[in-house]
Design a protein around this motif. Structure first.
Motif, PDB file in Angstrom:
ATOM      1  N   TRP A 283      -5.760   8.080   5.022  1.00 50.59           N
ATOM      2  CA  TRP A 283      -5.439   6.655   5.027  1.00 50.59           C
ATOM      3  C   TRP A 283      -5.864   6.063   6.359  1.00 50.59           C
ATOM      4  CZ3 TRP A 283       0.206   5.964   2.709  1.00 50.59           C
ATOM      5  CH2 TRP A 283       0.182   6.349   1.367  1.00 50.59           C
TER       6      TRP A 283
ATOM      7  N   PHE B 100       0.826  -1.211   0.000  1.00 51.04           N
ATOM      8  CA  PHE B 100       0.000   0.000   0.000  1.00 51.04           C
ATOM      9  C   PHE B 100       0.858   1.257   0.000  1.00 51.04           C
ATOM     10  CE2 PHE B 100      -2.659   3.219   2.144  1.00 51.04           C
ATOM     11  CZ  PHE B 100      -3.845   3.099   1.433  1.00 51.04           C
TER      12      PHE B 100
ATOM     13  N   TRP C  96       2.507   2.289   3.033  1.00 51.75           N
ATOM     14  CA  TRP C  96       2.211   2.898   4.319  1.00 51.75           C
ATOM     15  C   TRP C  96       3.364   3.766   4.831  1.00 51.75           C
ATOM     16  CZ3 TRP C  96      -2.089   3.870   6.724  1.00 51.75           C
ATOM     17  CH2 TRP C  96      -2.049   4.278   8.066  1.00 51.75           C
TER      18      TRP C  96
ATOM     19  N   HIS D 171      -8.693  10.727   9.354  1.00 51.88           N
ATOM     20  CA  HIS D 171      -7.368  11.237   8.966  1.00 51.88           C
ATOM     21  C   HIS D 171      -7.500  12.368   7.946  1.00 51.88           C
ATOM     22  CE1 HIS D 171      -3.378  10.531   6.654  1.00 51.88           C
ATOM     23  NE2 HIS D 171      -3.147  11.316   7.676  1.00 51.88           N
TER      24      HIS D 171
ATOM     25  N   SER E 258     -11.449   0.657   8.789  1.00 50.92           N
ATOM     26  CA  SER E 258     -10.310   1.235   8.068  1.00 50.92           C
ATOM     27  C   SER E 258     -10.763   2.475   7.295  1.00 50.92           C
ATOM     28  CB  SER E 258      -9.662   0.207   7.139  1.00 50.92           C
ATOM     29  OG  SER E 258     -10.415   0.016   5.965  1.00 50.92           O
TER      30      SER E 258
ATOM     31  N   TYR F  91       2.845   7.411   4.871  1.00 50.38           N
ATOM     32  CA  TYR F  91       1.751   7.956   5.692  1.00 50.38           C
ATOM     33  C   TYR F  91       2.264   9.095   6.558  1.00 50.38           C
ATOM     34  CZ  TYR F  91      -1.670   7.902   9.593  1.00 50.38           C
ATOM     35  OH  TYR F  91      -2.585   8.228  10.557  1.00 50.38           O
TER      36      TYR F  91
ATOM     37  N   ALA G 176      -9.776   6.342   7.991  1.00 51.76           N
ATOM     38  CA  ALA G 176      -9.232   7.167   6.908  1.00 51.76           C
ATOM     39  C   ALA G 176     -10.011   8.480   6.779  1.00 51.76           C
ATOM     40  CB  ALA G 176      -9.260   6.396   5.592  1.00 51.76           C
TER      41      ALA G 176
ATOM     42  N   ARG H  15      -8.606   3.346  -3.344  1.00 58.64           N
ATOM     43  CA  ARG H  15      -7.537   2.362  -3.201  1.00 58.64           C
ATOM     44  C   ARG H  15      -7.732   1.565  -1.918  1.00 58.64           C
ATOM     45  NH1 ARG H  15      -1.921   2.654  -2.654  1.00 58.64           N
ATOM     46  NH2 ARG H  15      -1.976   4.409  -1.224  1.00 58.64           N
ATOM     47  N   MET H  16      -7.552   0.252  -2.000  1.00 54.92           N
ATOM     48  CA  MET H  16      -7.603  -0.554  -0.785  1.00 54.92           C
ATOM     49  C   MET H  16      -6.724  -1.787  -0.984  1.00 54.92           C
ATOM     50  SD  MET H  16     -10.860  -2.294   1.154  1.00 54.92           S
ATOM     51  CE  MET H  16     -11.714  -0.754   1.336  1.00 54.92           C
TER      52      MET H  16
ATOM     53  N   PHE I 193      -5.833  -1.871   4.503  1.00 53.41           N
ATOM     54  CA  PHE I 193      -5.353  -0.498   4.306  1.00 53.41           C
ATOM     55  C   PHE I 193      -6.294   0.196   3.320  1.00 53.41           C
ATOM     56  CE2 PHE I 193      -1.765  -2.959   5.631  1.00 53.41           C
ATOM     57  CZ  PHE I 193      -0.953  -2.116   6.373  1.00 53.41           C
ATOM     58  N   SER I 194      -6.819   1.341   3.695  1.00 56.37           N
ATOM     59  CA  SER I 194      -7.759   2.047   2.811  1.00 56.37           C
ATOM     60  C   SER I 194      -7.344   3.495   2.620  1.00 56.37           C
ATOM     61  CB  SER I 194      -9.169   2.052   3.412  1.00 56.37           C
ATOM     62  OG  SER I 194      -9.680   0.752   3.490  1.00 56.37           O
ATOM     63  N   GLU I 195      -7.589   3.960   1.409  1.00 57.62           N
ATOM     64  CA  GLU I 195      -7.447   5.397   1.147  1.00 57.62           C
ATOM     65  C   GLU I 195      -8.825   5.951   0.842  1.00 57.62           C
ATOM     66  OE1 GLU I 195      -4.287   6.808  -1.492  1.00 57.62           O
ATOM     67  OE2 GLU I 195      -5.793   7.978  -2.591  1.00 57.62           O
TER      68      GLU I 195
END
Lengths: 346, 752
Positions: free
Chosen positions: B453, B432, B434, B733, B726, B437, B730, B631-632, B615-617
């Motif tokens: 994220w 991903f 990360w 965030h 997730s 980040y 995000a 995106r994931m 993991f996600s955006e």
């Protein structure tokens, strides 16, 4: 679905003679084009016309331009129009509004004559059970106090808050279009903006069309500045969803200064909505985010929120602002169309 | 279009022919079919329309039925005006409580039976929820049945329902025997330096499988064949026998393909016995299609929850106390619950742990299984809370999870059979990106897009059930596997084919698998992610016996013809039973009795779970506030993977659903009536292709020889778990707004 008679006359004259007047609450016959609203509501028994007059043999399926005037036949499909160079290149708000609506399957059959008459998605109208003044005049409005997240904040009355659910009409309204209609007594022309009527005390009445009146087409001038137009649609998912708020904007710019602005709203009103006060405010202003947001604020002056949809007022204001800023940012110097559909319509 | 507009690019896909070439090359290289990414063996049937789903089976001269559902949320039927309905052309009969069909009620599945609820809808004039089945119209045509149903007028005496979880009038039932406690939570929480105390809400969800519910009943003499979408044909057979009062040997339930189950086809629908009884009454086969709208209330659903999480940590991030409690809606009559807190408190080490469960009885239908029933809602709470405390601690959310990783089940103090959570975070994070980040709120924004994220832990208990299979092998090297298990679209036909081919040393093309028929040896319910582990374990026993009897070596290049020559027969058949070690000795008997016995997860001397990292955006437009997930990445370790391709599809499918769970899915109940107001797939939203542009699932290698002989952990459900958290993390965030209720919708981010 209740059994119905079906006819498919070969001419407009024959069709307007053949149709049985609809009357209120779907008691009479109806014209059938793409059927994406009508058949759906017949399956739910919300509409139970005893006869359908199919317009499939009537032609009316071309887009033409002559003497600076564009004419669209009523049977042109949403898909056909959304891809037509006249709209893609010279009035992207119209093509955007079309491809951002529904799904490819629906756009392939739904016609523009039918599309502007699309019925509301108000769940209380569709359930065929709840009190609904639009379906059953005088019975009340269950949407007020109910699940009304998708419903209107502009043009509502104490009798109805159903949203006009379409997209195309919210862009068409920018261009002062004329609606051409026929009855068995002849033809008439209606300013598009006058076609729909506010619910007020009679939400069962949605347009000024007579019971046997058929839309045959639209015509309008496309000024050069219509190239600077956009349709911004805020929705819950990226495709195939109704607008929570949408805005059609066309700008006539002189540098950064707005000579003239046109603004239509969708997903927030009971009818296709032209925000004339906001247009007037924008005239002569310099494009900026603050100006755009102020235009949005003016557009929603007098809006009334209900239990679950008050968010549409601040949302709509910002959607209007984005549409104004996006239109102003369009680069018209190169390719004829810079709005494009690169996001993909599906 | 402005430069900063987000664009979605389609990923180019390999054409099928090239792909198959690559695959057979891979297979040859490995000399091992298990694990190979072969295409689905039933794929050609599906894409050419030859795969027959329950409603596709033709029966001679059928009648058509249509359900009638209640339009009040509570009360009783006082009269029925069926005059106009009976005038409709072709109407044969109209059934309701007033002219009850001769059928009873099987036991509720959560009480050890098979039925979706504990009562039979026509047994009484009472209406228990909006959309309950109250009538059945049978006519010569579908349209006639529907038209007559619309003409039917039910008169009611109506009461105000308590239809939502916070309505006055619901009954709360505390479930202290479901609670888990360890240490002294109150003191530990009190004393801890860093803590959070947050409440979370999840929405009611409806399965909405592509394949609509349907049932066809066909009697020949006293033999009944029922075609019905089912994740449990054996249970349906046994339950139907009870409801119809006939010998189970006279009932066959057929369902070779399921067009999406998701748990919604796991318990016996109330209408199945109605259709069978109507068919018996009228002397003709009867076919029912349940409409999309009716499917919202006449089957089960995932109920809404209200959760509270209290989590405390030392300054260095070590968790010290975790409490997770939940309220779950259920029907008035049935005490269905999922109790996912039992799993959430086993995720991280902590000395003090406490859970609590309360069921909330309301005027709604009985809920039931839906993909990762317990974990999907409760990991939204837990994994949001972990993100919240990471913020309090100013710690990286991945680092915090790794710091609190444990190889010992913190509740029972027993080891995990295997646990590769760190590796999932490592591989997922690397893929991903990360390391790029930046934790500050809004620090990754671009232009008019707010970008965030988020991460979360995914998990699912490794569960199994007893299973029986029959395998036949003949001298031509063709094998047939028969088991009343199911392929709910997940690839069971394919992976079981691979298992048999591998165990017998024959090519996959020589293996035929028969599933989805109650006459076959009883297999597993398609639930709890148990199918592959249980079926493969039974297959291994049957194949080992066949090898022994024929004198074959596993994995060797055997001469089958010679082996059969020695054996003296041209074919051989073995029936085998497999019992998980944690199950009672004679547990396969439960299969024949139509009972579900699922073991695993936390057991006496071990705990078995699969793990993953999500993991996600998210991108949120600052004007329209539309929330999208461009995106994931999911990374999962789940023991032996039978087929890398179908496994990846399972993971991705779960993740896609997770996006829907986080941002779209909610059944909107009008509290005044109890009606589901968005009972169609136009307004009950799920992600469309444009919502899932760039997703990847990573298979993290893991060997676990303790879980079961197959070394397989279930993968059917883990993909959705943690996804909602997730995404919510995000969103925080990106915007600084902590949203503790899903689905998260744009109005949650619009400032007035």
């Amino acid at each position: 679905m209740k059994p119905f008679r079906y006819q498919a006359p070969g001419s407009v004259n024959a069709a307007v003679e053949a149709v049985e007047p609809m009357g209120i609450a779907g008691q009479g016959g109806a014209f059938l084009a793409g059927g994406t609203t009508l058949i759906d509501l017949m399956k739910l028994h919300v509409l139970t016309p005893p006869s359908l007059t199919d317009v499939k043999n009537l032609g009316l399926d071309t887009i033409e331009e002559s003497d600076g005037e564009v004419r669209i036949g009523a049977r042109v499909t949403m898909a056909q129009a959304s891809e037509h160079p006249i709209f893609v290149e010279r009035a992207p708000a119209l093509s955007d509004a079309l491809w951002k609506a529904a799904s490819p399957q629906l756009r392939n059959v739904a016609t523009l004559g039918g599309n502007v008459l699309q019925r509301t998605r108000c769940p209380y109208f569709r359930d065929n059970v709840s009190p609904c003044n639009k379906r059953d005049p005088g019975s009340g409005c269950a949407a007020i106090g109910g699940i009304n997240r998708l419903l209107a904040v502009l043009g509502t009355s104490e009798n109805c808050i159903a949203t006009y659910a379409g997209d195309f009409a919210n862009a068409l309204i920018l261009f002062d279009a004329t609606v051409e209609t026929r009855t068995d007594e002849g033809s008439r022309e209606i300013a598009f903006e006058d076609l729909h009527v506010l619910p007020e005390d009679h939400p069962e009445r949605e347009t000024i069309l007579g019971d046997d009146e058929l839309i045959t087409g639209y015509r309008f001038q496309l000024p050069d500045w219509a190239r600077r137009s956009v349709y911004v649609k805020a929705r819950d998912r990226e495709s195939y969803a109704f607008a929570l708020a949408s805005a059609a904007v066309a700008l006539d710019l002189d540098g950064d200064t707005i000579r003239e602005a046109r603004l239509g709203l969708g997903g927030v009103a009971t009818v296709p909505w032209r925000a004339r006060e906001a247009e007037e405010f924008l005239q002569g202003k310099t494009v900026s985010e603050d100006t755009a947001l102020e235009a949005g604020r003016i557009a929603f002056e007098g809006a009334q929120g209900y239990e679950h949809n008050t968010f549409k007022i601040p949302l709509g204001r910002q959607v209007v602002a984005k549409a104004i800023l996006d239109a102003a940012r369009m680069d018209l110097s190169g390719a004829p169309n810079s709005s494009g559909t690169s996001e993909g319509a599906n | 279009m402005a430069d900063d507009t987000m664009t979605f690019e389609a990923t180019p896909t390999m054409d099928i022919e090239t792909q198959d070439k690559v695959e057979s090359a891979e297979r040859a290289a490995e000399n091992n079919n298990v694990g190979a990414a072969i295409s689905r063996v039933d794929g050609p049937l599906k894409v050419t329309g030859q795969a027959r789903y329950a409603a596709d089976f033709a029966v001679p001269n059928p009648l058509y039925a249509h359900l009638v559902i209640s339009t009040i949320g509570k009360g009783r039927i006082t009269g029925i005006d069926d005059q106009a309905a009976r005038q409709v052309k072709g109407v044969r009969e109209i059934y309701s409580h007033a002219n009850k069909l001769d059928e009873g009620s099987a036991k509720f599945f959560a009480a050890g039976g098979q039925a979706q609820q504990s009562w039979e809808p026509f047994a009484e004039p009472d209406v228990r929820f909006y959309g309950e089945t109250i009538g059945l119209v049978v006519a010569e045509t579908i349209l006639g049945a529907r038209e007559a149903a619309a003409e039917l007028v039910f008169q009611y005496e109506s009461e105000d329902p308590a239809a939502v979880i916070d309505a006055s009038g619901v009954e709360r039932q505390e479930m202290p025997d479901k609670a888990v406690t360890k240490g002294d939570f109150d003191s530990a929480f009190e004393a801890a330096p860093v803590k959070i105390d947050s409440d979370y809400e999840t929405a009611p969800n409806v399965h909405n499988a592509m394949e609509l519910f349907a049932t066809t009943a066909h009697w020949v003499g006293d033999k009944l064949t029922v075609y019905v979408p089912s994740q449990w044909v054996k249970g349906f057979q046994i339950g139907l026998a009870e409801e119809l009062g006939i010998d189970e040997a006279n009932i066959e339930v057929v369902c070779p393909f399921v067009g999406g189950g998701f748990g919604g086809k796991g318990s016996l629908f109330t209408w199945v016995s109605l259709i069978a009884a109507a068919s018996r009454d009228l002397g003709r086969p009867v076919k029912l299609y349940v409409t999309r709208e009716q499917g919202f209330t006449t089957a089960s659903f995932r109920a809404e929850t209200r959760q509270s999480v209290r989590l405390a940590a030392a300054e260095d991030g070590t968790f010290q106390a975790l409490e997770h409690t939940g309220d779950e809606l259920t029907s008035r009559a049935d005490n269905y619950f999922v109790n996912g807190q039992d799993a959430t408190v086993r995720m991280y080490q902590a000395d003090a742990i406490r859970t609590g469960l309360t069921t909330v009885h309301a005027d709604r239908q009985t809920p039931g299984f839906m993909r990762a029933p317990a974990e999907t809602p409760y990991f939204f709470g837990l994994e949001s809370a972990v993100d919240e405390i990471a913020r309090e601690l100013s710690m990286d959310p991945v680092e915090l999870r790794i710091k609190n990783d444990t190889m010992i089940d913190p509740v029972d103090g027993v080891p995990y059979t295997s646990r590769s959570l760190k590796e999932c975070f490592r591989q997922g994070g690397e893929s991903f990106g990360w390391s790029n980040y930046t934790p500050e709120i809004g620090s990754m924004n671009e232009g008019e897009w707010m970008i965030g994220w988020g991460v979360a832990t995914a998990t699912y208990p490794t569960q199994m059930s007893p299973c029986t299979v029959r395998i036949h092998l003949d001298v031509s090297g063709e094998a047939r596997l028969q088991v009343a298990s199911h392929d709910v679209g997940t690839g069971a036909y394919t992976v079981l084919t691979q298992a048999v081919a591998d165990e017998l040393g024959i090519p996959v093309e020589k293996v035929r698998v028969e599933l989805g028929d109650s006459r076959l040896p009883p297999g597993t319910i398609a639930g709890g992610s148990i199918s592959t582990a249980s079926n493969v374990s039974a297959i291994m026993i049957a194949c080992e016996r066949i090898r022994q009897r024929l004198g074959l070596e596993r994995g060797a290049d055997n001469d089958l013809a010679a082996a059969f020559e020695n054996f003296g027969q041209a074919g051989i058949e073995e029936y085998a039973e497999w019992n998980p070690s944690a199950a009672k000795k004679n547990a396969t008997k439960t299969l024949y009795n139509g009972q579900v016995m699922i073991v695993g997860g936390p057991e006496e001397d071990y705990t078995a779970f699969a793990f993953g990292a999500i993991f996600s955006e998210v991108r949120i437009n600052r004007f329209t506030h539309e929330i999208r997930v461009p995106r994931m990445t999911g990374a999962f370790a789940a023991g032996r993977i039978m087929n890398a391709k179908t496994a990846k599809s399972q993971y991705l499918g779960g993740m896609v659903w997770g996006i829907g769970h986080a941002l779209h899915e909610t059944a909107e109940v009008d509290p005044r009536t109890g009606a589901y107001m968005n009972d169609n797939i136009s307004e009950y939203l799920v992600p469309v292709n444009a919502d899932v542009p760039n997703m990847d699932a990573i298979i993290v290698p893991e060997v676990d020889d303790k879980v079961n002989p197959a070394g397989v952990k279930g993968i059917g459900e883990i993909g959705i778990v943690g996804v909602a958290a997730s995404i919510a993390n995000a969103v925080h965030h990106a915007t600084g707004t902590r949203l503790r209720r899903i689905p998260i919708r744009l109005e949650d981010l619009v400032q007035a």
